[in-house]
Write an enzyme that holds these catalytic residues in place. Structure first.
Site, short mmCIF file in Angstrom:
data_model
loop_
_atom_site.label_atom_id
_atom_site.label_comp_id
_atom_site.label_asym_id
_atom_site.label_seq_id
_atom_site.Cartn_x
_atom_site.Cartn_y
_atom_site.Cartn_z
CE1 TYR A 104 -0.01 -2.29 -1.86
CE2 TYR A 104 -2.01 -3.22 -0.96
CZ TYR A 104 -0.95 -3.29 -1.83
OH TYR A 104 -0.81 -4.38 -2.66
CE LYS A 116 2.28 -4.80 -0.34
NZ LYS A 116 1.14 -5.72 -0.33
#
Length: 141
Positions: free
Chosen positions: A42, A70
């Site tokens: 992330y 992400k």
């Protein structure tokens, strides 16, 4: 979390001290080796003060259970570089910046994790459907 039944983990960079690229590789690799479930990196540099470079992500994509990233940086250069890495069969790019969803899908992103999805759920579901079907005008609307 794995013992509690999580299907995957979303893991951010350490954020108290700014790690080197080598330390980032060591950190994420250690996390991945400590579990058997998939890991999604992330990247959210606004919150962590640390951007995951394409080089670091490329190294980490080689770790068996690191399956994607992400990106919430909002930086098109990150998305382009990550999209190249995501061309691998076992690595996904997820868009985390709502304003970059259409752009990310055009690059080949496999999905989005949108912050506004709890507020404008129908809009984002329709956007996803339109983008997946190649309905550009509908997606733009």
């Amino acid at each position: 979390m794995e013992e509690l039944g999580a299907d995957a983990l979303s893991v951010i960079t350490p954020y108290f001290l700014t790690p080197t690229e080598e330390e980032l590789v060591q950190h994420f690799t250690a996390v991945a080796e400590s579990v058997s479930i998939p890991i999604i990196l992330y990247n959210i540099p606004k919150a962590t003060g640390c951007n995951l470079s394409a080089e670091v992500v490329g190294c980490l994509a080689e770790v068996e259970n690191i399956r994607g990233i992400k990106d919430s940086s909002g930086k098109e250069e990150n998305l382009k570089a990550y999209a190249e890495l995501a061309k691998r069969d076992d690595f996904d790019l997820l868009i985390g910046s709502d304003s970059k969803i259409s752009y990310g899908y055009a690059l080949g992103a496999s999905g989005a994790v949108a912050g506004t999805s709890n507020v404008i759920t129908e809009v984002l579901v329709e956007l996803d459907r339109a983008l997946r079907k190649g309905e550009t005008e509908k997606a733009e609307a």
